[in-house]
Design a protein around this motif. Structure first.
Motif, PDB file in Angstrom:
ATOM      1  N   LEU A  11     -41.852  40.169 -10.870  1.00  0.00           N
ATOM      2  CA  LEU A  11     -42.227  39.867  -9.487  1.00  0.00           C
ATOM      3  C   LEU A  11     -41.636  40.871  -8.510  1.00  0.00           C
ATOM      4  N   PHE A  12     -40.374  41.229  -8.724  1.00  0.00           N
ATOM      5  CA  PHE A  12     -39.759  42.239  -7.855  1.00  0.00           C
ATOM      6  C   PHE A  12     -40.519  43.554  -7.964  1.00  0.00           C
ATOM      7  N   MET A  13     -40.894  43.936  -9.169  1.00  0.00           N
ATOM      8  CA  MET A  13     -41.660  45.164  -9.370  1.00  0.00           C
ATOM      9  C   MET A  13     -42.988  45.115  -8.621  1.00  0.00           C
ATOM     10  N   LEU A  14     -43.674  43.965  -8.675  1.00  0.00           N
ATOM     11  CA  LEU A  14     -44.953  43.839  -7.990  1.00  0.00           C
ATOM     12  C   LEU A  14     -44.784  43.906  -6.470  1.00  0.00           C
ATOM     13  N   PHE A  15     -43.739  43.263  -5.956  1.00  0.00           N
ATOM     14  CA  PHE A  15     -43.453  43.367  -4.520  1.00  0.00           C
ATOM     15  C   PHE A  15     -43.158  44.816  -4.140  1.00  0.00           C
ATOM     16  N   SER A  16     -42.445  45.529  -4.996  1.00  0.00           N
ATOM     17  CA  SER A  16     -42.113  46.928  -4.723  1.00  0.00           C
ATOM     18  C   SER A  16     -43.364  47.796  -4.679  1.00  0.00           C
ATOM     19  N   ILE A  17     -44.287  47.549  -5.602  1.00  0.00           N
ATOM     20  CA  ILE A  17     -45.545  48.306  -5.617  1.00  0.00           C
ATOM     21  C   ILE A  17     -46.324  48.047  -4.333  1.00  0.00           C
ATOM     22  N   LEU A  18     -46.436  46.775  -3.944  1.00  0.00           N
ATOM     23  CA  LEU A  18     -47.156  46.444  -2.719  1.00  0.00           C
ATOM     24  C   LEU A  18     -46.480  47.070  -1.503  1.00  0.00           C
ATOM     25  N   PHE A  19     -45.148  47.078  -1.488  1.00  0.00           N
ATOM     26  CA  PHE A  19     -44.386  47.685  -0.404  1.00  0.00           C
ATOM     27  C   PHE A  19     -44.741  49.162  -0.266  1.00  0.00           C
ATOM     28  N   CYS A  20     -44.746  49.885  -1.386  1.00  0.00           N
ATOM     29  CA  CYS A  20     -45.054  51.318  -1.362  1.00  0.00           C
ATOM     30  C   CYS A  20     -46.498  51.563  -0.934  1.00  0.00           C
ATOM     31  N   VAL A  21     -47.418  50.734  -1.421  1.00  0.00           N
ATOM     32  CA  VAL A  21     -48.827  50.874  -1.048  1.00  0.00           C
ATOM     33  C   VAL A  21     -49.003  50.677   0.452  1.00  0.00           C
ATOM     34  N   CYS A  22     -48.317  49.686   1.013  1.00  0.00           N
ATOM     35  CA  CYS A  22     -48.410  49.432   2.456  1.00  0.00           C
ATOM     36  C   CYS A  22     -47.927  50.628   3.267  1.00  0.00           C
ATOM     37  N   LEU A  23     -46.828  51.232   2.844  1.00  0.00           N
ATOM     38  CA  LEU A  23     -46.293  52.384   3.573  1.00  0.00           C
ATOM     39  C   LEU A  23     -47.239  53.570   3.509  1.00  0.00           C
ATOM     40  N   ILE A  24     -47.786  53.826   2.321  1.00  0.00           N
ATOM     41  CA  ILE A  24     -48.697  54.950   2.157  1.00  0.00           C
ATOM     42  C   ILE A  24     -49.999  54.700   2.925  1.00  0.00           C
ATOM     43  N   ALA A  25     -50.518  53.471   2.830  1.00  0.00           N
ATOM     44  CA  ALA A  25     -51.743  53.131   3.555  1.00  0.00           C
ATOM     45  C   ALA A  25     -51.537  53.267   5.065  1.00  0.00           C
ATOM     46  N   ALA A  26     -50.361  52.878   5.545  1.00  0.00           N
ATOM     47  CA  ALA A  26     -50.078  52.973   6.977  1.00  0.00           C
ATOM     48  C   ALA A  26     -50.170  54.414   7.456  1.00  0.00           C
ATOM     49  N   ASN A  27     -49.709  55.361   6.630  1.00  0.00           N
ATOM     50  CA  ASN A  27     -49.804  56.772   6.999  1.00  0.00           C
ATOM     51  C   ASN A  27     -51.255  57.201   7.195  1.00  0.00           C
ATOM     52  N   VAL A  28     -52.135  56.741   6.303  1.00  0.00           N
ATOM     53  CA  VAL A  28     -53.546  57.099   6.404  1.00  0.00           C
ATOM     54  C   VAL A  28     -54.181  56.408   7.607  1.00  0.00           C
ATOM     55  N   PHE A  29     -53.891  55.120   7.777  1.00  0.00           N
ATOM     56  CA  PHE A  29     -54.499  54.358   8.865  1.00  0.00           C
ATOM     57  C   PHE A  29     -54.015  54.808  10.244  1.00  0.00           C
ATOM     58  N   GLU A  30     -52.817  55.432  10.288  1.00  0.00           N
ATOM     59  CA  GLU A  30     -52.286  55.899  11.570  1.00  0.00           C
ATOM     60  C   GLU A  30     -53.193  56.935  12.223  1.00  0.00           C
ATOM     61  N   THR A  31     -54.052  57.571  11.425  1.00  0.00           N
ATOM     62  CA  THR A  31     -54.903  58.630  11.974  1.00  0.00           C
ATOM     63  C   THR A  31     -56.050  58.079  12.813  1.00  0.00           C
ATOM     64  N   LYS A  32     -56.261  56.752  12.754  1.00  0.00           N
ATOM     65  CA  LYS A  32     -57.316  56.162  13.582  1.00  0.00           C
ATOM     66  C   LYS A  32     -56.709  55.395  14.749  1.00  0.00           C
ATOM     67  N   GLN A  33     -57.199  55.683  15.936  1.00  0.00           N
ATOM     68  CA  GLN A  33     -56.812  54.936  17.129  1.00  0.00           C
ATOM     69  C   GLN A  33     -57.763  53.761  17.302  1.00  0.00           C
ATOM     70  N   ILE A  34     -57.195  52.575  17.493  1.00  0.00           N
ATOM     71  CA  ILE A  34     -58.023  51.382  17.641  1.00  0.00           C
ATOM     72  C   ILE A  34     -57.763  50.721  18.996  1.00  0.00           C
ATOM     73  N   ALA A  35     -58.778  50.026  19.491  1.00  0.00           N
ATOM     74  CA  ALA A  35     -58.636  49.247  20.720  1.00  0.00           C
ATOM     75  C   ALA A  35     -58.199  47.842  20.332  1.00  0.00           C
ATOM     76  N   PHE A  36     -57.058  47.409  20.879  1.00  0.00           N
ATOM     77  CA  PHE A  36     -56.505  46.108  20.514  1.00  0.00           C
ATOM     78  C   PHE A  36     -56.193  45.336  21.779  1.00  0.00           C
ATOM     79  N   PHE A  37     -57.092  44.393  22.137  1.00  0.00           N
ATOM     80  CA  PHE A  37     -56.933  43.593  23.359  1.00  0.00           C
ATOM     81  C   PHE A  37     -56.679  44.474  24.586  1.00  0.00           C
ATOM     82  N   GLY A  38     -57.480  45.529  24.690  1.00  0.00           N
ATOM     83  CA  GLY A  38     -57.400  46.391  25.857  1.00  0.00           C
ATOM     84  C   GLY A  38     -56.352  47.476  25.778  1.00  0.00           C
ATOM     85  N   HIS A  39     -55.592  47.532  24.681  1.00  0.00           N
ATOM     86  CA  HIS A  39     -54.571  48.568  24.523  1.00  0.00           C
ATOM     87  C   HIS A  39     -54.906  49.436  23.319  1.00  0.00           C
ATOM     88  N   SER A  40     -54.562  50.707  23.432  1.00  0.00           N
ATOM     89  CA  SER A  40     -54.773  51.627  22.317  1.00  0.00           C
ATOM     90  C   SER A  40     -53.594  51.541  21.357  1.00  0.00           C
TER      91      SER A  40
END
Length: 229
Positions: A11-40
């Motif tokens: 279970l710890f290993m699976l949480f660690s994998i998900l943790f790493c995936v989230c960090l890497i995905a965040a880097n990719v998603f950071e390249t898109k600017q989104i409108a969120f309740f009137g704020h960028s």
């Protein structure tokens, strides 16, 4: 409840994998600017707060030592991803390939942004884990919700205070930078609060499944003792 040891569970290993995936995905998603309740905002807002929730779960169940391993694993994997992406971006494209601008927009992370991101992640994640650990020693099994929220507030504040000035000071006006920082902390904390009922159930299930509930008595909070489990 069994004591801590020098091994890690599936279970710890699976949480660690998900943790790493989230960090890497965040880097990719950071390249898109989104409108969120009137704020960028950046697209990373969708997934990055999940890493703090995983940090909370790991620290609550397995303790600060395992959280320290998790944070460094995430840092190393993220560094590897960004480094390899930057190298690939620098290599010349094939003569028939015409998507260089799009690829660069995603993987051509500026050194200043990358450095700010890495420094902010390490500091924010360890602040989050430290607050969780210390509050659990004080409160025992009570008030998990409070420590989950407060650890996120402190961790995300440290992250924002480090990242935004390092990355954008001199580019974005100081007043606007302060507003962006406050909004980021507020939105990520709200994210934590919204999913808190799910987090509570996950923590309870993992404790029961793992038959463990670690308290960080007499440990070193040095961030460098990576293999001290």
């Amino acid at each position: 409840m069994k004591a801590t040891n020098h091994s890690v569970s599936v279970l710890f290993m699976l949480f660690s994998i998900l943790f790493c995936v989230c960090l890497i995905a965040a880097n990719v998603f950071e390249t898109k600017q989104i409108a969120f309740f009137g704020h960028s905002q950046t697209g990373g807002l969708i997934v990055f707060p999940i890493s703090y929730i995983i940090n909370d779960v790991v620290c609550e169940v397995w303790g600060f030592k395992k959280a320290r391993l998790l944070i460094w694993a995430g840092f190393i994997m993220n560094f590897f991803f960004v480094g390899v992406g930057a190298l690939c971006d620098l290599l010349p494209g094939a003569a028939y390939w015409d998507n260089a601008d799009g690829f660069h927009a995603v993987f051509g992370l500026a050194p200043r942004i990358a450095g700010a991101s890495f420094a902010a992640f390490i500091c924010g994640s360890f602040v989050n884990a430290y607050v969780m650990s210390k509050m659990k020693l004080r409160d025992g099994q009570k008030r998990f919700s409070l420590r989950a929220i407060l650890s996120t507030v402190f961790g995300e504040t440290a992250d924002s205070v480090i990242f935004f000035p390092l990355a954008f000071l001199g580019i974005v006006p100081a007043r606007e930078l302060l507003w962006i920082m406050l909004v980021q902390v507020g939105l990520k904390t709200a994210y934590e609060i919204i999913v808190l009922p799910l987090t509570i159930r996950i923590v309870a299930w993992v404790k029961k499944h793992e038959q463990t509930d670690v308290y960080d008595n007499d440990i070193s909070y040095s961030i460098w003792k990576l293999f001290d489990l």
